[in-house]
Design an enzyme around this catalytic site. Structure first.
Site, PDB file in Angstrom:
ATOM      1  N   TYR A 113       0.787  -1.242   0.000  1.00  0.00           N
ATOM      2  CA  TYR A 113       0.000   0.000   0.000  1.00  0.00           C
ATOM      3  C   TYR A 113       0.815   1.286   0.000  1.00  0.00           C
ATOM      4  CZ  TYR A 113      -2.361  -3.759   2.618  1.00  0.00           C
ATOM      5  OH  TYR A 113      -2.789  -4.980   3.081  1.00  0.00           O
ATOM      6  N   HIS A 114       1.821   1.373  -0.849  1.00  0.00           N
ATOM      7  CA  HIS A 114       2.627   2.584  -0.925  1.00  0.00           C
ATOM      8  C   HIS A 114       2.741   3.092  -2.365  1.00  0.00           C
ATOM      9  CE1 HIS A 114       4.824   0.909   2.880  1.00  0.00           C
ATOM     10  NE2 HIS A 114       3.692   1.535   3.198  1.00  0.00           N
ATOM     11  N   PRO A 115       1.615   3.324  -3.064  1.00  0.00           N
ATOM     12  CA  PRO A 115       1.714   3.813  -4.444  1.00  0.00           C
ATOM     13  C   PRO A 115       2.202   5.254  -4.490  1.00  0.00           C
ATOM     14  CG  PRO A 115      -0.578   3.799  -3.746  1.00  0.00           C
ATOM     15  CD  PRO A 115       0.212   3.152  -2.640  1.00  0.00           C
TER      16      PRO A 115
END
Length: 531
Positions: A469-471
């Site tokens: 979850y680190h776009p």
């Protein structure tokens, strides 16, 4: 409705900007958020992340397009949809990345973004409880950082196991070396989540010059020639035009490039394919997508003391956890679920940590969405490579603002990413095999004892690799022909329009992305205000 600034997106960046830009009572600021207010009890309770992962009200619940290198699986991409954005639904781990990451940004043509420039901003953001003010930390800032109030014994054993496996111990992932094993510091205060809305936005919401609209979906940015003049927003079923001297997009790495394209800014051929009239050609919009691929090494627990979604003890342990939280703000519900971890090197020749670890005291599959798998006791070790070389895209599905974008991170398509993850699985297994975890260690469920060779690990990764979850990167900062914003975060070739969120990162930092996003917004506020 006329304002000096309209901010699209009340996430980690938007909340900071709303606070800073409205400090002058003569400046009119409007903050727009598509989701509801952050008044859910599950947001305040740290362990509520388990429920927020499933929420339709406060989570966009995106999915990628089929990922070619992952057996054409569609990967779940949770993103916050509420005041505070993803800081309201994340695991609260406070990490910044490595100093090299910011010096690298500067080397790409972004003066003023080196580590020496951003460290004072990180310190300004913080109220750092564990050690107070020092060379790497500040106090009296809006973002509260604390020690965990609950530490599961298996989490502490994982840290010890990492040291037994040859990795150093540390008490601070945010110093100038980063490397080591430790319990995470978290964005909490007195046992409750302390997201960016609570730290920055709530104190400012009583100001007469700040207007906050929830349930407000922006359809497009309005332009007069090459100048942004405002936005068109859907609110309570009606369309409104909000005019502003400056429009600031803070929707994140997925929604900001989507809105730019819906507004006619991007690749003209791509826009015309959806019937959108181009306003400004900017081919880099939606490109350069980067995210951290992640996979789990999972063991059964010989004991019956880890978190579980179902066992005979659950009514008793659950009742105690509720009592502890509501009477003392302590106990299991104050856990961030990913309590322990590390930044380690997968091989000696690495100049800086290239792997990040998280330990969850539960059996997890598919982000915890597979509840049946989480029955019974176990523990799961996350491992991700920190600087993936794969690059993906955010593209429009169609011209409807309500339609989710086509998200294609292209996980593990670069061969170096696959090999880095293979090394990561081996490193995690080496930690899991140490004596410190012996009292808990049961059967390895994943990858499983039958998976031993590199090719078998690659097959396992194709079957189970996911994301953490680190776009970032889809409106990247820079001066090359794929850059979307300049070092002042102004959109190239347009006036009155900036992007301020994780999408401006030219490269993914080596760590969790919430703290850097807050820093980016603090720096942007300084630039806008001429500080």
């Amino acid at each position: 409705m006329q304002f000096d600034y309209v901010i699209v997106g009340a996430g980690s960046a938007g909340c900071v900007l709303a606070n800073r830009l409205s400090e002058n009572p003569n400046t009119r600021v409007c903050l727009l958020e598509a989701g509801p207010a952050d008044n859910s009890l599950f947001i305040r309770i740290p362990a509520g992340i388990i429920w927020l992962m499933r929420s339709n009200a406060r989570n966009w619940r995106y999915y990628t397009v089929p990922q070619k290198a992952l057996n054409n699986r569609e990967i779940y991409i949770p993103r916050g949809k509420t005041l505070g954005g993803s800081s309201a639904v994340n695991a609260m781990c406070y990490t910044r990345g490595h100093p090299w990451d910011y010096d690298h940004w500067e080397s790409l043509g972004n003066p003023g973004w080196g580590y020496k420039d951003v460290l004072p901003l990180f310190k300004r953001c913080e109220h750092y409880e564990p050690g107070g003010e020092g060379p790497f930390h500040g106090v009296n800032g809006n973002l509260n950082i604390s020690e965990l109030k609950f530490r599961h014994p298996v989490s502490e054993a994982f840290v010890t196991a990492g040291v037994q496996a040859g990795h150093p111990a540390t008490d601070d992932f945010n110093n100038d070396t980063q490397e080591g094993m430790s319990m995470y510091k978290v964005n909490q205060k007195d046992g409750e989540r302390w997201g960016v809305a609570r730290g920055y936005l709530h104190p400012a919401m009583e100001r007469d010059n700040l207007t906050v609209m929830t349930g407000a979906l922006v359809h497009r940015v309005r332009f007069d020639g090459k100048r942004a003049t405002g936005v068109e927003v859907e609110h309570k079923g009606d369309m409104h035009t909000i005019e502003a001297g400056e429009v600031i997009l803070s929707g994140g790495a997925i929604n900001s490039p989507q809105l730019l394209q819906l507004s006619g800014v991007g690749d003209p051929q791509e826009l015309k394919r959806h019937g959108i009239d181009p306003v400004h050609e900017l081919p880099g919009v939606g490109g350069n997508l980067q995210d951290h691929p992640d996979v789990l090494v999972i063991h059964r627990n010989r004991r019956r003391d880890t978190f579980t979604m179902g066992s005979w003890e659950l009514p008793f342990t659950g009742a105690k956890a509720v009592w502890d939280f509501f009477t003392k703000r302590s106990g299991q519900l104050t856990s961030n679920v990913a309590e322990a971890g590390g930044f380690i090197k997968s091989r000696p020749e690495e100049e800086r940590p290239d792997l990040q670890l998280h330990l969850t005291a539960a059996k997890l599959d598919n982000h915890g969405l597979n509840w049946m798998f989480s029955m019974g006791h176990g523990y799961s070790g996350h491992v991700c490579i920190l600087r993936p070389k794969s690059r993906g895209t955010i593209r429009l599905r169609d011209a409807d603002p309500r339609s989710p974008a086509l998200i294609d991170p292209r996980f593990l398509e670069h061969p170096d990413d696959m090999e880095g993850m293979v090394r990561g699985v081996k490193a995690m297994r080496a930690i899991m095999a140490q004596d410190a975890l012996a009292p808990w260690r049961g059967e390895e469920i994943a990858p499983g004892a039958h998976v031993q060779s590199d090719e078998q690990i690659r097959a396992f990764l194709r079957h189970k690799c996911d994301n953490i979850y680190h776009p970032v990167g889809t409106c990247k900062m820079g001066v090359d022909d794929q850059a979307v914003v300049d070092p002042d975060l102004k959109v190239h070739g347009l006036e009155g329009l900036r992007v301020v969120d994780a999408s401006i990162m030219p490269t993914l930092i080596g760590g969790n992305t919430n703290a850097p996003t807050v820093m980016i917004a603090e720096k942007a506020a300084d630039k806008i205000l001429g500080v």
